[in-house]
Motif scaffolding. Structure first.
Motif, PDB file in Angstrom:
ATOM      1  N   VAL A   1      43.809  59.080  35.903  1.00  9.46           N
ATOM      2  CA  VAL A   1      45.177  58.582  35.748  1.00  9.46           C
ATOM      3  C   VAL A   1      46.061  59.633  35.072  1.00  9.46           C
ATOM      4  CG1 VAL A   1      46.600  56.880  34.535  1.00  9.46           C
ATOM      5  CG2 VAL A   1      44.550  56.145  35.766  1.00  9.46           C
ATOM      6  N   LYS A   2      45.555  60.280  34.033  1.00 12.28           N
ATOM      7  CA  LYS A   2      46.330  61.322  33.364  1.00 12.28           C
ATOM      8  C   LYS A   2      46.603  62.498  34.301  1.00 12.28           C
ATOM      9  CE  LYS A   2      44.481  60.172  28.811  1.00 12.28           C
ATOM     10  NZ  LYS A   2      43.556  60.570  27.731  1.00 12.28           N
ATOM     11  N   ALA A   3      45.585  62.873  35.071  1.00 10.00           N
ATOM     12  CA  ALA A   3      45.762  63.968  36.023  1.00 10.00           C
ATOM     13  C   ALA A   3      46.763  63.583  37.105  1.00 10.00           C
ATOM     14  CB  ALA A   3      44.418  64.346  36.645  1.00 10.00           C
TER      15      ALA A   3
ATOM     16  N   CYS B   1      53.993  63.666  46.838  1.00  9.94           N
ATOM     17  CA  CYS B   1      52.622  63.221  47.092  1.00  9.94           C
ATOM     18  C   CYS B   1      52.329  61.959  46.285  1.00  9.94           C
ATOM     19  CB  CYS B   1      51.617  64.315  46.723  1.00  9.94           C
ATOM     20  SG  CYS B   1      49.910  63.929  47.185  1.00  9.94           S
ATOM     21  N   GLU B   2      51.917  60.914  46.961  1.00 10.27           N
ATOM     22  CA  GLU B   2      51.554  59.651  46.309  1.00 10.27           C
ATOM     23  C   GLU B   2      50.054  59.658  45.999  1.00 10.27           C
ATOM     24  OE1 GLU B   2      51.131  54.884  47.346  1.00 10.27           O
ATOM     25  OE2 GLU B   2      52.170  56.236  48.747  1.00 10.27           O
ATOM     26  N   ILE B   3      49.693  59.261  44.774  1.00  8.88           N
ATOM     27  CA  ILE B   3      48.292  59.204  44.366  1.00  8.88           C
ATOM     28  C   ILE B   3      47.852  57.747  44.315  1.00  8.88           C
ATOM     29  CG2 ILE B   3      46.572  59.863  42.645  1.00  8.88           C
ATOM     30  CD1 ILE B   3      47.987  62.228  43.860  1.00  8.88           C
ATOM     31  N   GLN B   4      46.795  57.423  45.036  1.00  8.32           N
ATOM     32  CA  GLN B   4      46.200  56.089  44.992  1.00  8.32           C
ATOM     33  C   GLN B   4      44.832  56.201  44.326  1.00  8.32           C
ATOM     34  OE1 GLN B   4      46.120  54.580  49.002  1.00  8.32           O
ATOM     35  NE2 GLN B   4      48.350  54.428  49.148  1.00  8.32           N
ATOM     36  N   ILE B   5      44.603  55.384  43.308  1.00  2.00           N
ATOM     37  CA  ILE B   5      43.392  55.468  42.489  1.00  2.00           C
ATOM     38  C   ILE B   5      42.608  54.168  42.610  1.00  2.00           C
ATOM     39  CG2 ILE B   5      42.501  55.799  40.155  1.00  2.00           C
ATOM     40  CD1 ILE B   5      45.153  57.244  39.515  1.00  2.00           C
ATOM     41  N   GLN B   6      41.295  54.289  42.766  1.00  2.52           N
ATOM     42  CA  GLN B   6      40.469  53.090  42.843  1.00  2.52           C
ATOM     43  C   GLN B   6      39.091  53.348  42.254  1.00  2.52           C
ATOM     44  OE1 GLN B   6      40.509  52.957  47.285  1.00  2.52           O
ATOM     45  NE2 GLN B   6      38.280  52.789  47.097  1.00  2.52           N
ATOM     46  N   GLU B   7      38.495  52.301  41.700  1.00  2.00           N
ATOM     47  CA  GLU B   7      37.136  52.391  41.178  1.00  2.00           C
ATOM     48  C   GLU B   7      36.144  52.330  42.326  1.00  2.00           C
ATOM     49  OE1 GLU B   7      34.306  50.372  37.739  1.00  2.00           O
ATOM     50  OE2 GLU B   7      36.193  49.414  38.332  1.00  2.00           O
ATOM     51  N   MET B   8      35.105  53.150  42.242  1.00  2.00           N
ATOM     52  CA  MET B   8      34.092  53.183  43.279  1.00  2.00           C
ATOM     53  C   MET B   8      32.999  52.158  43.017  1.00  2.00           C
ATOM     54  SD  MET B   8      33.524  57.250  43.266  1.00  2.00           S
ATOM     55  CE  MET B   8      31.857  56.922  43.854  1.00  2.00           C
TER      56      MET B   8
ATOM     57  N   VAL C   1      49.737  61.059  50.980  1.00  2.00           N
ATOM     58  CA  VAL C   1      48.922  60.231  50.090  1.00  2.00           C
ATOM     59  C   VAL C   1      47.617  60.943  49.777  1.00  2.00           C
ATOM     60  CG1 VAL C   1      47.709  58.029  49.836  1.00  2.00           C
ATOM     61  CG2 VAL C   1      49.917  58.113  51.029  1.00  2.00           C
ATOM     62  N   LEU C   2      47.226  60.898  48.516  1.00  2.00           N
ATOM     63  CA  LEU C   2      45.924  61.414  48.086  1.00  2.00           C
ATOM     64  C   LEU C   2      45.187  60.267  47.420  1.00  2.00           C
ATOM     65  CD1 LEU C   2      44.208  64.045  47.863  1.00  2.00           C
ATOM     66  CD2 LEU C   2      45.050  64.235  45.518  1.00  2.00           C
ATOM     67  N   ARG C   3      44.002  59.929  47.935  1.00  2.00           N
ATOM     68  CA  ARG C   3      43.227  58.796  47.426  1.00  2.00           C
ATOM     69  C   ARG C   3      42.074  59.307  46.581  1.00  2.00           C
ATOM     70  NH1 ARG C   3      42.365  57.145  53.448  1.00  2.00           N
ATOM     71  NH2 ARG C   3      42.059  59.397  53.312  1.00  2.00           N
ATOM     72  N   VAL C   4      42.051  58.880  45.324  1.00  2.00           N
ATOM     73  CA  VAL C   4      41.087  59.399  44.359  1.00  2.00           C
ATOM     74  C   VAL C   4      40.258  58.252  43.800  1.00  2.00           C
ATOM     75  CG1 VAL C   4      40.778  60.793  42.281  1.00  2.00           C
ATOM     76  CG2 VAL C   4      42.781  61.163  43.744  1.00  2.00           C
TER      77      VAL C   4
ATOM     78  N   GLN D   1      36.569  62.215  44.580  1.00  2.00           N
ATOM     79  CA  GLN D   1      36.156  61.266  43.548  1.00  2.00           C
ATOM     80  C   GLN D   1      35.597  62.019  42.357  1.00  2.00           C
ATOM     81  OE1 GLN D   1      33.269  59.362  46.165  1.00  2.00           O
ATOM     82  NE2 GLN D   1      31.589  60.050  44.842  1.00  2.00           N
ATOM     83  N   LEU D   2      35.755  61.422  41.186  1.00  2.00           N
ATOM     84  CA  LEU D   2      35.186  61.949  39.952  1.00  2.00           C
ATOM     85  C   LEU D   2      34.015  61.053  39.579  1.00  2.00           C
ATOM     86  CD1 LEU D   2      35.229  63.905  37.559  1.00  2.00           C
ATOM     87  CD2 LEU D   2      36.897  62.395  36.442  1.00  2.00           C
ATOM     88  N   THR D   3      32.816  61.617  39.621  1.00  2.00           N
ATOM     89  CA  THR D   3      31.626  60.785  39.454  1.00  2.00           C
ATOM     90  C   THR D   3      30.472  61.602  38.895  1.00  2.00           C
ATOM     91  OG1 THR D   3      30.161  59.264  40.628  1.00  2.00           O
ATOM     92  CG2 THR D   3      30.815  61.233  41.797  1.00  2.00           C
ATOM     93  N   GLU D   4      29.375  60.897  38.602  1.00  2.00           N
ATOM     94  CA  GLU D   4      28.213  61.544  38.009  1.00  2.00           C
ATOM     95  C   GLU D   4      27.469  62.401  39.039  1.00  2.00           C
ATOM     96  OE1 GLU D   4      28.736  57.370  36.271  1.00  2.00           O
ATOM     97  OE2 GLU D   4      28.630  58.260  38.280  1.00  2.00           O
ATOM     98  N   LEU D   5      26.977  63.522  38.593  1.00  2.00           N
ATOM     99  CA  LEU D   5      26.075  64.333  39.397  1.00  2.00           C
ATOM    100  C   LEU D   5      24.656  63.802  39.230  1.00  2.00           C
ATOM    101  CD1 LEU D   5      27.516  67.868  38.556  1.00  2.00           C
ATOM    102  CD2 LEU D   5      27.844  66.557  40.671  1.00  2.00           C
ATOM    103  N   PRO D   6      23.728  64.147  40.130  1.00  2.00           N
ATOM    104  CA  PRO D   6      23.833  65.138  41.197  1.00  2.00           C
ATOM    105  C   PRO D   6      24.434  64.562  42.474  1.00  2.00           C
ATOM    106  CG  PRO D   6      21.602  64.295  41.100  1.00  2.00           C
ATOM    107  CD  PRO D   6      22.336  63.646  39.959  1.00  2.00           C
ATOM    108  N   ALA D   7      24.837  65.494  43.347  1.00  2.00           N
ATOM    109  CA  ALA D   7      25.363  65.118  44.662  1.00  2.00           C
ATOM    110  C   ALA D   7      24.854  66.143  45.669  1.00  2.00           C
ATOM    111  CB  ALA D   7      26.883  65.086  44.644  1.00  2.00           C
ATOM    112  N   ASP D   8      23.606  66.038  46.030  1.00  2.00           N
ATOM    113  CA  ASP D   8      22.968  66.998  46.943  1.00  2.00           C
ATOM    114  C   ASP D   8      23.098  66.512  48.376  1.00  2.00           C
ATOM    115  OD1 ASP D   8      22.212  68.488  44.713  1.00  2.00           O
ATOM    116  OD2 ASP D   8      20.328  67.399  44.502  1.00  2.00           O
TER     117      ASP D   8
END
Length: 308
Positions: free
Chosen positions: A107-109, A120-127, A92-95, A144-151
């Motif tokens: 979702v497209k990816a 491989c199972e993909i689990q997707i959730q909103e943060m 499982v990969l959780r994104v 996760q795919l999210t806005e930068l910055p991430a310091d």
């Protein structure tokens, strides 16, 4: 035609620029030129029209691209499946994702990733908007795919996937609503609604306390949810900066989205725990990057962004 030469041809057909093609494939422009000349000698006709100002596919080049691309993708998929099996890409990969347009890309990816790695199972959730790194640190997400910055010392930020221009969300009756654009200096004239929870360095970038000229920006209410932000704006409690494309996802008759003409873009990237890096994570990162730069236009339409 060798596989590498096919890759060079298809990449140049997408980029239409020898320098960018060379940079993307980590070869010299001369190598790209040599490969194309070799292919043209082989087929006996020019595949590209070159001038000092532009590169364009000839009709034969267009047909060759259209016929080669699906076959090349099949080869790449087969290689990826074999490599994935060898690296143990299964389970499982959780994104997670932070904005609706990020969710569309994830979702497209995920669809493309499942095709290459069916085990491989993909689990997707909103943060949650206010808890930007908690799900990663609690191991509720793998990336996760999210806005930068991430310091953050324990979190790795991958390359920027895409960038979005900014807009200011204002009540429909606000004086700014009739403008074609606004400036960062205009933030001094309305309370700025902010988010509670993100690190201070993140808030300082997306919700500054002063304009570039140094004028204080008045503070409005602070909340933890995007829908609450929109409701506060509608009630006349303030304004908020977001990605310009939010106008398409959160259109309401009581709100207006006015583009900034001088604000920096909002950059989005994939993040993962440095200690949690794995072949599975890296394979998904590469899949997202490939989808985001797909010439078929399946990626977000921003430039290759705060807000929900």
């Amino acid at each position: 035609m060798e596989l590498r030469d096919i890759e060079i041809f298809l990449t140049l057909a997408e980029e239409l620029h020898f320098g960018r093609t060379a940079e993307r494939l980590h070869v010299s422009p001369a190598r790209v030129s040599q490969a194309i000349k070799k292919q043209e000698r082989s087929v006996g006709v020019e595949l590209f029209e070159r001038t000092s100002r532009q590169v364009a596919l000839t009709p034969v080049g267009q047909r060759l691209r259209d016929e080669l691309a699906p076959a090349y993708q099949q080869i790449q998929d087969a290689i990826a499946k074999a490599a994935g099996t060898g690296r143990g890409i299964s389970g499982v990969l959780r994104v997670g994702f932070s904005a609706a347009w990020c969710g569309n890309l994830v979702v497209k990816a995920a669809d493309a990733f499942r095709a290459r790695h069916p085990d491989c199972e993909i689990q997707i959730q909103e943060m949650p908007l206010h808890d930007r790194f908690g799900p990663l640190r609690r191991r509720e997400l793998d990336l996760q795919l999210t806005e930068l910055p991430a310091d953050e010392s324990d979190i790795t930020a991958g390359p920027t996937v895409f960038s979005e221009p900014r807009a200011l969300v204002v009540p429909a009756g606000h004086p700014f609503a009739e403008r074609e654009s606004v400036s960062l200096e205009d933030l001094a004239h309305s309370p700025l609604i902010t988010i509670t929870g993100p690190p201070q360095y993140w808030l300082d970038l997306h919700f500054p306390h002063h304009t570039p000229a140094g004028t204080p920006i008045p503070r409005g209410p602070s909340t933890i949810a995007w829908q609450e932000v929109l409701s506060l704006i509608s009630a006349g409690k303030g304004v908020c900066s977001t990605a310009a494309r939010a106008a398409h996802y959160y259109s309401r008759p009581d709100l207006a989205y006015v583009p900034f003409r001088d604000a920096p873009t909002i950059d989005y990237a994939l993040l993962w725990l440095t200690a949690g890096q794995s072949a599975k994570v890296q394979a998904f990162v590469q899949t997202v990057l490939a989808i985001a730069h797909d010439p078929g236009g399946r990626a977000p339409a921003g430039r290759t962004g705060t807000g929900k």
